[in-house]
Design a protein around this motif. Structure first.
Motif, PDB file in Angstrom:
ATOM      1  N   ARG A  56       0.904  -1.341   0.026  1.00 31.40           N
ATOM      2  CA  ARG A  56      -0.025  -0.045   0.111  1.00 31.40           C
ATOM      3  C   ARG A  56       0.759   1.248   0.079  1.00 31.40           C
ATOM      4  N   LEU A  57       2.030   1.178   0.709  1.00 30.11           N
ATOM      5  CA  LEU A  57       2.987   2.501   0.721  1.00 30.11           C
ATOM      6  C   LEU A  57       3.581   2.598  -0.630  1.00 30.11           C
ATOM      7  N   VAL A  58       3.983   1.391  -1.482  1.00 31.18           N
ATOM      8  CA  VAL A  58       4.435   1.637  -2.801  1.00 31.18           C
ATOM      9  C   VAL A  58       3.396   2.102  -3.594  1.00 31.18           C
ATOM     10  N   LEU A  59       2.274   1.600  -3.506  1.00 33.85           N
ATOM     11  CA  LEU A  59       1.015   2.189  -4.455  1.00 33.85           C
ATOM     12  C   LEU A  59       0.952   3.764  -4.069  1.00 33.85           C
ATOM     13  N   ALA A  60       0.879   4.080  -2.674  1.00 36.96           N
ATOM     14  CA  ALA A  60       0.625   5.312  -2.466  1.00 36.96           C
ATOM     15  C   ALA A  60       1.501   6.340  -3.060  1.00 36.96           C
ATOM     16  N   ALA A  61       2.951   5.811  -3.371  1.00 38.17           N
ATOM     17  CA  ALA A  61       3.877   6.741  -3.675  1.00 38.17           C
ATOM     18  C   ALA A  61       3.796   7.052  -5.268  1.00 38.17           C
ATOM     19  N   GLN A  62       2.971   6.267  -5.956  1.00 31.78           N
ATOM     20  CA  GLN A  62       2.642   6.606  -7.629  1.00 31.78           C
ATOM     21  C   GLN A  62       1.483   7.457  -7.629  1.00 31.78           C
ATOM     22  N   PRO A  63       1.844   8.619  -8.089  1.00 31.51           N
ATOM     23  CA  PRO A  63       0.704   9.930  -8.564  1.00 31.51           C
ATOM     24  C   PRO A  63      -0.493   9.182  -9.383  1.00 31.51           C
ATOM     25  N   PHE A  64       0.127   8.425 -10.261  1.00 30.91           N
ATOM     26  CA  PHE A  64      -0.979   7.933 -11.043  1.00 30.91           C
ATOM     27  C   PHE A  64      -2.146   7.034 -10.595  1.00 30.91           C
ATOM     28  N   ALA A  65      -1.574   6.143  -9.515  1.00 31.42           N
ATOM     29  CA  ALA A  65      -2.599   5.279  -8.814  1.00 31.42           C
ATOM     30  C   ALA A  65      -3.343   6.065  -7.947  1.00 31.42           C
ATOM     31  N   ARG A  66      -2.864   7.274  -7.406  1.00 31.01           N
ATOM     32  CA  ARG A  66      -3.829   8.100  -6.477  1.00 31.01           C
ATOM     33  C   ARG A  66      -4.707   8.706  -7.598  1.00 31.01           C
ATOM     34  N   LEU A  67      -4.437   9.106  -8.576  1.00 35.22           N
ATOM     35  CA  LEU A  67      -5.228   9.844  -9.474  1.00 35.22           C
ATOM     36  C   LEU A  67      -6.369   8.898  -9.967  1.00 35.22           C
ATOM     37  N   LEU A  68      -6.105   7.431 -10.018  1.00 33.88           N
ATOM     38  CA  LEU A  68      -7.135   6.525 -10.574  1.00 33.88           C
ATOM     39  C   LEU A  68      -7.899   5.839  -9.419  1.00 33.88           C
ATOM     40  N   ASP A  69      -7.545   6.359  -8.252  1.00 31.51           N
ATOM     41  CA  ASP A  69      -8.138   5.856  -6.806  1.00 31.51           C
ATOM     42  C   ASP A  69      -8.061   4.262  -6.837  1.00 31.51           C
ATOM     43  N   THR A  70      -6.797   4.056  -6.777  1.00 28.73           N
ATOM     44  CA  THR A  70      -6.577   2.556  -6.865  1.00 28.73           C
ATOM     45  C   THR A  70      -6.147   2.068  -5.389  1.00 28.73           C
ATOM     46  N   GLU A  71      -6.574   0.881  -5.055  1.00 25.75           N
ATOM     47  CA  GLU A  71      -6.213   0.296  -3.841  1.00 25.75           C
ATOM     48  C   GLU A  71      -5.722  -1.061  -3.748  1.00 25.75           C
ATOM     49  N   VAL A  72      -4.862  -1.486  -3.035  1.00 26.50           N
ATOM     50  CA  VAL A  72      -4.379  -2.883  -2.935  1.00 26.50           C
ATOM     51  C   VAL A  72      -5.121  -3.540  -1.957  1.00 26.50           C
ATOM     52  N   THR A  73      -5.752  -4.440  -2.167  1.00 29.54           N
ATOM     53  CA  THR A  73      -6.795  -5.261  -1.191  1.00 29.54           C
ATOM     54  C   THR A  73      -6.175  -6.328  -0.702  1.00 29.54           C
ATOM     55  N   ALA A  74      -5.507  -7.161  -1.403  1.00 30.68           N
ATOM     56  CA  ALA A  74      -4.627  -8.253  -1.007  1.00 30.68           C
ATOM     57  C   ALA A  74      -3.120  -8.457  -1.505  1.00 30.68           C
ATOM     58  N   VAL A  75      -2.318  -9.019  -0.889  1.00 29.13           N
ATOM     59  CA  VAL A  75      -1.130  -9.318  -1.542  1.00 29.13           C
ATOM     60  C   VAL A  75      -0.395 -10.724  -0.842  1.00 29.13           C
ATOM     61  N   ASN A  76       0.109 -11.270  -1.414  1.00 33.61           N
ATOM     62  CA  ASN A  76       0.810 -12.463  -0.806  1.00 33.61           C
ATOM     63  C   ASN A  76       1.930 -12.891  -1.774  1.00 33.61           C
ATOM     64  N   HIS A  77       2.616 -13.828  -1.495  1.00 31.44           N
ATOM     65  CA  HIS A  77       3.894 -14.092  -2.347  1.00 31.44           C
ATOM     66  C   HIS A  77       3.375 -14.467  -3.725  1.00 31.44           C
ATOM     67  N   GLY A  78       3.478 -13.888  -4.489  1.00 31.68           N
ATOM     68  CA  GLY A  78       3.131 -14.432  -5.989  1.00 31.68           C
ATOM     69  C   GLY A  78       1.505 -13.947  -6.274  1.00 31.68           C
ATOM     70  N   THR A  79       1.042 -13.166  -5.542  1.00 32.68           N
ATOM     71  CA  THR A  79      -0.328 -12.854  -5.755  1.00 32.68           C
ATOM     72  C   THR A  79      -0.814 -11.534  -5.550  1.00 32.68           C
TER      73      THR A  79
END
Length: 189
Positions: A56-79
């Motif tokens: 979520r921190l990596v995503l928040a550092a991306q201005p384009f991801a913020r522009l498109l209101d993107t959210e990480v809801t799950a992450v695991n090793h390889g998913t």
């Protein structure tokens, strides 16, 4: 933290998510003849909630991801599962979600699935997307999985669903890509 992945020799449903325990084994069958990686030995210090927060921190550092209101809801090793909340300015002229937004959801989820394997310094070196039907709804959900990985690159695939309250998710696109580990970020030098 050390993560070890080996090719899958048998399949089972993917059941590990951010709420799962750190010592779980994750396996997945992603479709006809395509098999994902299995984590046979997860480091005991791996905390999936911490992994999700890091993503979520990596995503928040991306201005384009913020522009498109993107959210990480799950992450695991390889998913990884990411969502893009849909608003009217993301539609094309016929009222469907623009293909570029769907393509972005594919790109970002493909990359985030490989993130726990390689770390944050990764890029998409290429991907293909097949649009199956127009997307309409309140959000897109992209579910990605690493199909195979080497020391510096991974092949990932994802399915993108359009979601509406009270309705079954609609598979609107599928994609496959190659993710590469790169050197240090220019912003960190």
């Amino acid at each position: 933290m050390t993560l070890t992945a080996t090719p899958l020799t048998d399949t089972a449903p993917l059941t590990v998510d951010a709420d799962a325990t750190a010592d779980a084994t994750a396996t997945a069958d992603v479709g006809t003849g395509v098999r994902a990686l299995r984590c046979d030995e997860l480091d005991a210090s791996l905390d999936l909630n911490r992994l999700l927060e890091s993503a979520r921190l990596v995503l928040a550092a991306q201005p384009f991801a913020r522009l498109l209101d993107t959210e990480v809801t799950a992450v695991n090793h390889g998913t990884a599962t990411l969502v893009v909340n849909i608003r009217p300015d993301l539609h094309q002229h016929m009222g469907f979600v623009h293909g570029g937004v769907i393509s972005y959801a594919a790109d970002i989820s493909l990359t985030f699935a490989a993130g726990p394997i390689f770390g944050a310094n990764i890029v998409t070196s290429g991907f293909t997307i097949t649009y199956l039907r127009p997307a309409a709804g309140i959000r897109l959900r992209a579910e990605a999985i690493v199909v195979d990985a080497t020391k510096r690159q991974a092949v990932t695939r994802c399915d993108i669903y359009a979601e509406n309250p009270g309705c079954e998710p609609v598979l609107c696109a599928t994609a496959q890509g190659t993710i590469r580990a790169v050197g240090e970020s220019p912003h960190r030098r």
